[in-house]
Design an enzyme around this catalytic site. Structure first.
Site, PDB file in Angstrom:
ATOM      1  CG  ASP A  11      -1.819   1.137   1.377  1.00 57.57           C
ATOM      2  OD1 ASP A  11      -1.619   2.146   0.659  1.00 57.57           O
ATOM      3  OD2 ASP A  11      -2.747   1.050   2.202  1.00 57.57           O
ATOM      4  CE1 TYR A 233      -3.539  -1.173  11.560  1.00 57.34           C
ATOM      5  CE2 TYR A 233      -4.020   1.163  11.534  1.00 57.34           C
ATOM      6  CZ  TYR A 233      -4.238  -0.092  11.051  1.00 57.34           C
ATOM      7  OH  TYR A 233      -5.160  -0.287  10.049  1.00 57.34           O
ATOM      8  CE  LYS A 236      -5.522  -6.165  11.548  1.00 58.03           C
ATOM      9  NZ  LYS A 236      -4.966  -7.091  12.497  1.00 58.03           N
TER      10      LYS A 236
END
Ligand code: 13P
Ligand code: 13P
Ligand code: MG
Ligand code: MG
Ligand code: MG
Length: 369
Positions: A11, A233, A236
């Protein structure tokens, strides 16, 4: 000679939040991989988007973990990330966690599913790509494809598959792996992979003495743990997988059958919720409702001396309408729980949380009971 298929994804920025990859980035990736094809580094390639993840599918003869191939992927992602920054896309460079390439993209952010094998007379190959979930989301379908006779008829009725398969399972917390046989060790396998946030199927192999070489994988899943790499984080680890089919392996339809049940996976909004995995066509490989629900797309090919014949958009079919309808019923049901478990993930699996801060604030007000 052997062919290597590499599916490497990252991503590197998306349009309208985490919805989808911008066409500008697809163009950059296609140009870069075209050049690599012309130079002879790769035999063939396809570029896909699965939600906000940019997916590079490449074939070559350099084997897995090859520095040149990984560098090509890394530099393609870097180039796309630059464009993403220029366009102020969301999360530009999100999964590029290292500053500089150092020989291999593993542990640097991108997800990798690669396998090297002897191309058969006819070699059906399926590339699966998921968004808004984690590698463990493949556990259930990969188990069902290669070990569940209620999914895969061939395990019972095809003499060349009847002996079963070997599963390579990773403990992604302890960084250890174990090879286990199905059907003999089926219950032990399930005891591990049912804990899908910790034990992840990495590869599947044929058993020795069968139609296919025992040392050549027939399926592989990306297992990169982004959050472990980054220490916080950053999104995901939306996973990918490659699955070979037919002639001693599950038929293409047996492979796809495992996705007819929209099982609950973790991910979805802020990587912190359980939701159904919805199989969709590439047209619908974008995440909208509550940044989801989590999706899987499948591109089908025949390999021809490393050339990719296809893709066929395998979930672009009314045969999966019922699954999608069911997925939306489940999505609706789960969403009604709002911030409550089991829609929201348990504390230790949430990718971000305010709980420590809330606890800190209330420290003085908590009294003994
Ligand atoms: P065909 O007889 O059409 O090749 O199909 C065989 C098969 O494996 C179907 O699942
Ligand atoms: P991605 O992992 O697809 O970037 O999604 C992150 C997120 O927080 C979605 O709500
Ligand atoms: Mg994103
Ligand atoms: Mg994503
Ligand atoms: Mg992600």
């Amino acid at each position: 000679s052997k062919i290597t298929v590499s599916l490497i994804k990252a991503d590197v920025g998306s349009v309208a939040g985490h919805t989808t990859v911008a066409d500008e980035l697809i163009k950059i990736a296609e140009n870069n991989l075209s050049e690599a094809k012309e130079s002879g580094l790769i035999i063939d390639f396809r570029v896909f988007k699965a939600g906000d993840d940019l997916e590079l599918l490449m074939t070559h003869t350099k084997g897995v973990d090859n520095e040149e191939i990984h560098r090509l992927a890394w530099e393609t992602f870097e180039k796309a990330a630059e464009k993403a920054k220029e366009l102020k896309l969301y999360g530009a460079g999100q999964d590029l966690l290292a500053d500089a390439f150092s020989g291999n993209v593993r542990g640097m952010g991108p997800g990798v599913a690669e396998m090297e094998f002897t191309e058969r007379k006819a070699e059906p190959l399926i590339a699966f790509m998921m968004d808004k979930t984690e590698p463990g989301a493949f556990n259930l379908p990969i188990f069902r494809i290669f070990a569940d006779p209620f999914n895969t008829a061939g395990l019972v009725i095809d003499p060349s598959m009847h002996q079963g398969f070997v599963f390579e399972i990773w403990d992604i917390m302890e960084h250890k792996r174990v090879f286990m046989k199905a059907p003999e060790e089926m219950y032990d396998i399930l005891a591990l992979i049912g804990a899908k946030s910790r034990f992840v199927i990495k590869r599947v192999y044929p058993k020795p003495g069968g139609k296919l070489p025992e040392d050549e994988p027939v399926a592989v899943v990306s297992t990169e743990k982004l959050y472990q790499v980054a220490g916080e984080y950053v999104g995901k680890d939306d996973p990918v997988a490659l699955v070979r089919a037919q002639s001693g392996l599950p038929a293409v339809g047996e492979v796809l059958e495992a996705f007819a049940f929209p099982h609950l996976v973790s991910g979805w909004m802020r990587g912190s919720h359980n939701g159904p995995l919805m199989p969709v066509s590439f047209k619908y490989a974008k995440c909208t409702r509550f940044d989801g629900p989590p999706r899987v797309v499948a591109a089908g090919f025949q390999l021809s001396n490393g050339k990719l014949i296809g893709p066929v958009d395998l979930f672009d079919d009314p045969a999966f309408d019922y699954t999608r309808q069911k997925a939306m019923e489940i999505a609706e049901y789960m969403r009604r729980h709002g911030p409550f478990e089991p829609h929201r993930l348990p504390r230790e699996e949430m990718e971000y949380t305010t709980l420590p801060k809330v606890m800190e604030k209330l420290k003085e007000r908590f009294e003994e009971i």
